[in-house]
Design a protein around this motif. Sequence first.
Motif, mmCIF file in Angstrom:
data_model
loop_
_atom_site.group_PDB
_atom_site.id
_atom_site.type_symbol
_atom_site.label_atom_id
_atom_site.label_comp_id
_atom_site.label_asym_id
_atom_site.label_seq_id
_atom_site.Cartn_x
_atom_site.Cartn_y
_atom_site.Cartn_z
ATOM 1 N N ALA A 39 0.868 -1.186 0.000
ATOM 2 C CA ALA A 39 0.000 0.000 0.000
ATOM 3 C C ALA A 39 0.895 1.223 0.000
ATOM 4 O O ALA A 39 2.050 1.145 0.437
ATOM 5 N N PRO A 40 0.456 2.363 -0.434
ATOM 6 C CA PRO A 40 -0.808 2.585 -1.141
ATOM 7 C C PRO A 40 -0.729 2.007 -2.552
ATOM 8 O O PRO A 40 0.359 1.815 -3.093
ATOM 9 N N VAL A 41 -1.900 1.733 -3.146
ATOM 10 C CA VAL A 41 -1.934 1.154 -4.479
ATOM 11 C C VAL A 41 -2.635 2.056 -5.494
ATOM 12 O O VAL A 41 -2.636 1.758 -6.671
ATOM 13 N N CYS A 42 -3.226 3.136 -5.025
ATOM 14 C CA CYS A 42 -3.867 4.101 -5.917
ATOM 15 C C CYS A 42 -3.073 5.398 -5.878
ATOM 16 O O CYS A 42 -2.736 5.877 -4.799
ATOM 17 N N PRO A 43 -2.775 5.987 -7.052
ATOM 18 C CA PRO A 43 -1.994 7.226 -7.040
ATOM 19 C C PRO A 43 -2.727 8.370 -6.347
ATOM 20 O O PRO A 43 -2.101 9.238 -5.752
ATOM 21 N N VAL A 44 -4.048 8.353 -6.418
ATOM 22 C CA VAL A 44 -4.857 9.377 -5.749
ATOM 23 C C VAL A 44 -6.013 8.663 -5.069
ATOM 24 O O VAL A 44 -6.757 7.930 -5.714
ATOM 25 N N GLU A 45 -6.141 8.876 -3.762
ATOM 26 C CA GLU A 45 -7.269 8.291 -3.051
ATOM 27 C C GLU A 45 -8.367 9.325 -2.943
ATOM 28 O O GLU A 45 -8.122 10.475 -2.584
ATOM 29 N N ARG A 46 -9.583 8.893 -3.275
ATOM 30 C CA ARG A 46 -10.733 9.787 -3.247
ATOM 31 C C ARG A 46 -11.726 9.317 -2.196
ATOM 32 O O ARG A 46 -11.866 8.116 -1.957
ATOM 33 N N VAL A 47 -12.415 10.264 -1.585
ATOM 34 C CA VAL A 47 -13.436 9.946 -0.590
ATOM 35 C C VAL A 47 -14.500 9.087 -1.257
ATOM 36 O O VAL A 47 -14.972 9.388 -2.351
ATOM 37 N N GLY A 48 -14.843 7.988 -0.588
ATOM 38 C CA GLY A 48 -15.878 7.098 -1.105
ATOM 39 C C GLY A 48 -15.353 6.027 -2.049
ATOM 40 O O GLY A 48 -16.088 5.125 -2.417
ATOM 41 N N GLN A 49 -14.114 6.110 -2.471
ATOM 42 C CA GLN A 49 -13.521 5.082 -3.321
ATOM 43 C C GLN A 49 -12.521 4.287 -2.494
ATOM 44 O O GLN A 49 -11.565 4.851 -1.967
ATOM 45 N N GLU A 50 -12.781 3.000 -2.412
ATOM 46 C CA GLU A 50 -11.857 2.171 -1.648
ATOM 47 C C GLU A 50 -10.620 1.858 -2.475
ATOM 48 O O GLU A 50 -10.691 1.701 -3.688
ATOM 49 N N VAL A 120 2.599 -5.080 5.856
ATOM 50 C CA VAL A 120 2.283 -4.177 4.752
ATOM 51 C C VAL A 120 3.562 -3.448 4.355
ATOM 52 O O VAL A 120 4.107 -2.672 5.139
ATOM 53 N N VAL A 121 4.044 -3.735 3.130
ATOM 54 C CA VAL A 121 5.237 -3.062 2.615
ATOM 55 C C VAL A 121 4.811 -1.846 1.809
ATOM 56 O O VAL A 121 3.717 -1.789 1.268
ATOM 57 N N ASP A 122 5.691 -0.870 1.735
ATOM 58 C CA ASP A 122 5.404 0.370 1.030
ATOM 59 C C ASP A 122 5.514 0.139 -0.475
ATOM 60 O O ASP A 122 6.495 -0.409 -0.968
ATOM 61 N N SER A 123 4.498 0.583 -1.223
ATOM 62 C CA SER A 123 4.492 0.401 -2.679
ATOM 63 C C SER A 123 5.329 1.447 -3.391
ATOM 64 O O SER A 123 5.696 1.255 -4.551
ATOM 65 N N GLY A 124 5.599 2.556 -2.744
ATOM 66 C CA GLY A 124 6.359 3.627 -3.368
ATOM 67 C C GLY A 124 5.499 4.631 -4.115
ATOM 68 O O GLY A 124 6.009 5.624 -4.615
ATOM 69 N N ILE A 125 4.198 4.381 -4.206
ATOM 70 C CA ILE A 125 3.297 5.313 -4.895
ATOM 71 C C ILE A 125 3.101 6.547 -4.019
ATOM 72 O O ILE A 125 2.777 6.453 -2.848
ATOM 73 N N ARG A 126 3.303 7.729 -4.601
ATOM 74 C CA ARG A 126 3.086 8.964 -3.866
ATOM 75 C C ARG A 126 2.308 9.924 -4.716
ATOM 76 O O ARG A 126 2.393 10.049 -5.860
#
Length: 126
Positions: A39-50, A120-126
Amino acid sequence: MSEVKRFVVALMAVVLWLSGCASPGTGHSGVVTGFVLTAPVCPVERVGQECPPRPVPGAAVVALDGEAVRGSTLTDGTGAFHLTLPDGNYVIKASNVGGYESTATEAVVISETPVHITLVVDSGIR
């Protein structure tokens, strides 16, 4: 030596061997199982989106006793791992695969009770 004496000697040897195997505190082992996720696995996390962590297939998992490696394995396709270790205190360490190197660790005590952890290892996505 008569057949009876041979039988008695052999029987005593087996009894002594079995009693040595059953002595408390010797040779007992326990199990640590778990998952390695990233994690994280999404480049942008949005409210309401898992955007839950994802499994890491092929991650290296090692059990450390101080600096000594006492067990190791790779995760399967679901990120799961299983290690059987002698009783004791260990640090379980998982390493991410791919371009971004990161690790996650957790201290565990191996005994009669199985241990289950998630690293949980860091994915490197920022």
